[in-house]
Design a protein around this motif. Structure first.
Motif, short mmCIF file in Angstrom:
data_model
loop_
_atom_site.label_atom_id
_atom_site.label_comp_id
_atom_site.label_asym_id
_atom_site.label_seq_id
_atom_site.Cartn_x
_atom_site.Cartn_y
_atom_site.Cartn_z
N GLU A 186 -9.01 0.42 -2.50
CA GLU A 186 -8.38 -0.40 -2.10
C GLU A 186 -9.14 -1.74 -2.41
O GLU A 186 -9.43 -2.58 -2.20
N ARG A 191 0.55 -1.10 0.31
CA ARG A 191 -0.49 -0.14 -0.05
C ARG A 191 0.73 1.55 -0.03
O ARG A 191 1.93 1.50 0.61
N GLU A 224 -1.19 -6.96 4.46
CA GLU A 224 -0.48 -5.77 3.93
C GLU A 224 0.50 -4.91 4.91
O GLU A 224 0.21 -4.51 5.63
N LEU A 278 -6.97 -4.47 -2.28
CA LEU A 278 -7.34 -5.19 -1.14
C LEU A 278 -8.29 -6.04 -0.95
O LEU A 278 -8.75 -7.09 -0.42
#
Ligand code: ATP
Length: 238
Positions: A189, A159, A206, A192
């Protein structure tokens, strides 16, 4: 042990690549391929959301794990993969899936408007299947939800703060539209979400990838995880 900051700087500076069609194989730029519904945003992304644990019931199949490194384009997958390959206690083959698709012709066509290949997922999975079964690979791609659930031992989602990501993509010379698409995907996101809906939570982690310190800490952490994986799999007599 870890790389010196000079070596890390060198790795980072070494990128300097021009926009490459392989990196245009973007789910965010291509016509929608079942892009996931945007579910409610997970809690904070600052730092690691859960402990990085080795799997408790590992299948006895390989000497080395399958690590998926994913994240929005520009979050640092390839940089992490290269450093991990050097630091890993077991040999790991780094597969930049975008490059594979291009080099091996694993696509259906090229979309000029979106500057993007339409990946032939069946061909891609057929190519990767034997490697995944043997283990010892890093799968580096921004799309991870096409890999069968049984493949990865660990899925790392990188990220990055969206303004930093914007700068990185701008430096690559990406067109504005493409920078915007990827930036929005990071904010929303998307990767994700894909990962969370495709793999069990205990193998998903993450990690922030904004600084060289992050990079070094992330690689060290994955190396630790690999050590634990080896102990769990008792690879000594293989
Ligand atoms: N943790 C980090 N700290 C500082 N710079 C980073 C970090 N991670 C990546 N970068 C820099 O960001 C740029 C993009 O990194 P990289 O190519 O590894 O991303 P990527 O996720 O593999 O992108 P793509 O999906 O398009 O291949 C590079 O210039 C790299 O040096």
């Amino acid at each position: 042990m870890g790389k010196s900051s000079e070596e890390l700087d060198q790795t980072l500076k070494g990128d300097g690549r021009q926009p490459d069609v392989a990196h245009d194989i973007s789910p965010f730029m291509a016509p929608p391929r079942g892009s996931p519904a945007l579910r409610s945003a997970p809690s904070s992304i600052a730092g690691v959301s859960r402990p990085l644990l080795p799997p408790s019931m590992p299948p006895a199949r390989a000497r080395a794990p399958v690590v998926v490194l994913t994240g929005t384009p520009g979050t640092g997958k390839t940089t992490h993969a290269q450093l991990l390959q050097q630091a890993s206690p077991v040999p790991l083959q780094h597969i930049n899936v975008g490059d594979w698709v291009k080099d091996k012709g694993l696509y259906q066509d090229y979309d000029d408007e979106w500057q993007s290949y339409t990946v032939d997922e069946d061909k891609l999975l057929d190519e990767l299947e034997p490697l995944a079964a043997a283990g010892g690979i890093i799968l580096d791609w921004h799309t991870s939800d096409i890999f069968p659930e049984r493949w990865p031992d660990l899925v790392v989602v990188l990220r990055c703060d969206h303004s930093k990501l914007w700068d990185r993509l701008e430096k690559r010379g990406y067109p504005l539209k493409k920078i915007q698409e990827n930036n929005e995907a990071e904010i929303m996101e998307v990767v994700l979400d894909e990962v969370r809906s495709s793999y069990p939570p205990e193998i998903v982690v993450e990690l922030q990838s904004e600084t060289t310190d992050d990079l070094e800490a992330n690689v060290a952490r994955i190396v630790q995880w690999i050590e634990a994986w080896r102990e769990d799999h008792d690879t000594s007599d293989q």
